[in-house]
Design a protein around this motif. Structure first.
Motif, PDB file in Angstrom:
ATOM      1  N   HIS A  28       0.962  -1.042  -0.058  1.00 20.34           N
ATOM      2  CA  HIS A  28      -0.042  -0.011  -0.064  1.00 20.34           C
ATOM      3  C   HIS A  28       0.808   1.196   0.108  1.00 20.34           C
ATOM      4  CE1 HIS A  28       0.694   1.254   4.253  1.00 20.34           C
ATOM      5  NE2 HIS A  28       0.788  -0.049   4.442  1.00 20.34           N
ATOM      6  N   LEU A  29       0.213   2.513  -0.229  1.00 19.38           N
ATOM      7  CA  LEU A  29       0.891   3.688  -0.196  1.00 19.38           C
ATOM      8  C   LEU A  29       0.214   4.448   0.903  1.00 19.38           C
ATOM      9  CD1 LEU A  29       0.723   4.764  -3.951  1.00 19.38           C
ATOM     10  CD2 LEU A  29       2.691   4.214  -2.683  1.00 19.38           C
ATOM     11  N   PRO A  30       1.118   4.890   1.774  1.00 17.81           N
ATOM     12  CA  PRO A  30       0.491   5.979   2.883  1.00 17.81           C
ATOM     13  C   PRO A  30       0.585   7.305   3.008  1.00 17.81           C
ATOM     14  CG  PRO A  30       2.788   5.071   3.234  1.00 17.81           C
ATOM     15  CD  PRO A  30       2.596   5.053   1.785  1.00 17.81           C
ATOM     16  N   PHE A  40      -4.794   5.117   3.505  1.00 20.67           N
ATOM     17  CA  PHE A  40      -4.240   3.704   3.194  1.00 20.67           C
ATOM     18  C   PHE A  40      -4.722   3.335   1.918  1.00 20.67           C
ATOM     19  CE2 PHE A  40      -4.277  -0.772   3.052  1.00 20.67           C
ATOM     20  CZ  PHE A  40      -3.356  -1.350   3.726  1.00 20.67           C
ATOM     21  N   ILE A  41      -3.841   3.455   0.531  1.00 21.82           N
ATOM     22  CA  ILE A  41      -4.121   3.235  -0.703  1.00 21.82           C
ATOM     23  C   ILE A  41      -3.735   1.930  -1.205  1.00 21.82           C
ATOM     24  CG2 ILE A  41      -4.025   4.084  -2.870  1.00 21.82           C
ATOM     25  CD1 ILE A  41      -3.839   6.799  -1.744  1.00 21.82           C
ATOM     26  N   LYS A  44      -9.069 -15.290  -3.233  1.00 23.07           N
ATOM     27  CA  LYS A  44      -8.682 -13.690  -3.636  1.00 23.07           C
ATOM     28  C   LYS A  44      -9.085 -12.958  -2.050  1.00 23.07           C
ATOM     29  CE  LYS A  44      -9.785 -13.276  -8.563  1.00 23.07           C
ATOM     30  NZ  LYS A  44     -10.956 -12.845  -9.487  1.00 23.07           N
ATOM     31  N   ALA A  45      -8.268 -11.866  -2.213  1.00 26.32           N
ATOM     32  CA  ALA A  45      -8.604 -11.042  -0.884  1.00 26.32           C
ATOM     33  C   ALA A  45      -8.621  -9.752  -1.501  1.00 26.32           C
ATOM     34  CB  ALA A  45      -7.327 -11.125   0.007  1.00 26.32           C
ATOM     35  N   LYS A  46      -9.367  -8.943  -0.966  1.00 23.84           N
ATOM     36  CA  LYS A  46      -9.451  -7.291  -1.441  1.00 23.84           C
ATOM     37  C   LYS A  46      -9.472  -6.618  -0.232  1.00 23.84           C
ATOM     38  CE  LYS A  46     -12.303  -3.929  -4.170  1.00 23.84           C
ATOM     39  NZ  LYS A  46     -11.216  -3.604  -4.871  1.00 23.84           N
ATOM     40  N   VAL A  47      -8.448  -5.513  -0.352  1.00 20.84           N
ATOM     41  CA  VAL A  47      -8.261  -4.432   0.609  1.00 20.84           C
ATOM     42  C   VAL A  47      -8.850  -3.032   0.129  1.00 20.84           C
ATOM     43  CG1 VAL A  47      -6.635  -3.449   2.340  1.00 20.84           C
ATOM     44  CG2 VAL A  47      -6.246  -5.875   1.484  1.00 20.84           C
ATOM     45  N   LYS A  48      -9.639  -2.422   0.723  1.00 20.71           N
ATOM     46  CA  LYS A  48     -10.161  -1.212   0.544  1.00 20.71           C
ATOM     47  C   LYS A  48      -9.302  -0.022   1.084  1.00 20.71           C
ATOM     48  CE  LYS A  48     -14.857  -3.109   0.087  1.00 20.71           C
ATOM     49  NZ  LYS A  48     -16.133  -2.548   0.417  1.00 20.71           N
ATOM     50  N   GLU A  49      -9.436   1.021   0.564  1.00 18.56           N
ATOM     51  CA  GLU A  49      -8.730   2.312   0.936  1.00 18.56           C
ATOM     52  C   GLU A  49      -9.320   2.858   2.419  1.00 18.56           C
ATOM     53  OE1 GLU A  49      -9.475   5.357  -1.933  1.00 18.56           O
ATOM     54  OE2 GLU A  49      -8.452   4.392  -3.564  1.00 18.56           O
ATOM     55  N   ASP A  50      -8.522   3.400   3.058  1.00 18.26           N
ATOM     56  CA  ASP A  50      -8.750   3.855   4.386  1.00 18.26           C
ATOM     57  C   ASP A  50      -8.345   5.305   4.701  1.00 18.26           C
ATOM     58  OD1 ASP A  50     -10.386   3.581   7.012  1.00 18.26           O
ATOM     59  OD2 ASP A  50      -8.528   3.179   7.822  1.00 18.26           O
ATOM     60  N   TYR A  51      -8.934   6.208   5.453  1.00 18.80           N
ATOM     61  CA  TYR A  51      -8.524   7.309   6.014  1.00 18.80           C
ATOM     62  C   TYR A  51      -8.703   7.369   7.407  1.00 18.80           C
ATOM     63  CZ  TYR A  51      -9.368   7.722   0.922  1.00 18.80           C
ATOM     64  OH  TYR A  51      -9.536   7.377  -0.575  1.00 18.80           O
ATOM     65  N   GLY A  52      -7.525   8.392   7.916  1.00 14.78           N
ATOM     66  CA  GLY A  52      -7.635   8.558   9.413  1.00 14.78           C
ATOM     67  C   GLY A  52      -6.828   9.780   9.749  1.00 14.78           C
TER      68      GLY A  52
END
Length: 199
Positions: A92-94, A120-121, A135-143
């Motif tokens: 991910h990119l932070p 969290f991209i 398959k696993a999928k991770v979504k964007e997150d913000y904080g």
């Protein structure tokens, strides 16, 4: 939220015509997640491992005390384990922006504190172990984000210095797997040591 972060960054850039200074920082960071996640009615513990990352940043000083810093880290990988066994590798990119107050004084040490926003991209997900071939999928997150540290500029140094800081990021991305959908509590503390150059 991402639009708001971009707007804040653009506002910072728009004042570049004002009197001020730019600073480039190149650092190496250790990321230490502070939380884990319980799934399957508490029978499984999911957690991300500690990682190291290259973390450059750009900072603009509006005056001696007030600055804004944009963290531009390279993609970071985390091995996510389930009860200690590897299950998913997340990249991910932070991107993180903080407004900072620098305690300028007559010595070479300049302590600072900062607060701001982080993201969290997801860049890539790869399953292994018990989740291999699924398959696993991770979504964007913000904080929110916070930091504290100091910059040290030797007496004979005109523009360069070294810095040490500690950041906290509130990040809990949602993860979708064949087993269960859940929020991965990461909330990392980031310890950074690096080199700064002001121009």
């Amino acid at each position: 939220m991402l639009k708001q972060v971009a707007l804040i960054a653009l506002m910072g850039l728009s004042v570049s015509a004002m009197a001020g200074e730019w600073q480039v920082k190149v650092g190496a960071s250790a990321l230490a997640p502070t939380q884990d996640t319980q799934i399957a009615n508490g029978t499984l513990t999911v957690e991300a491992d500690n990682e190291f990352a290259f973390t450059p940043s750009v900072e603009y000083f509006f005056n001696d005390n007030i600055s804004a810093e944009l963290l531009l880290a390279t993609p970071i990988s985390h091995d996510v384990t389930v009860n200690g066994a590897n299950a998913v590798k997340i990249k991910h990119l932070p991107p993180t922006i903080t407004a900072k107050y620098n305690f300028k004084n007559s010595t070479g040490f300049t302590p600072y504190i900062g607060v701001g926003a982080t993201a969290f991209i997801p860049w890539d997900e790869e399953t292994s172990g018990a989740l291999a071939n699924t398959k696993a999928k991770v979504k964007e997150d913000y904080g929110y984000a916070a930091q504290v540290g100091f910059n040290f500029q030797p007496a004979d140094a005109k523009n360069w210095g070294v810095f040490v800081d500690v950041r906290y990021a509130d990040l809990n991305p949602e993860v979708e797997t064949v087993v269960e959908n859940f929020k991965l509590d990461i909330d990392p503390v980031i310890y950074t040591l690096g080199y700064s150059y002001k121009f």
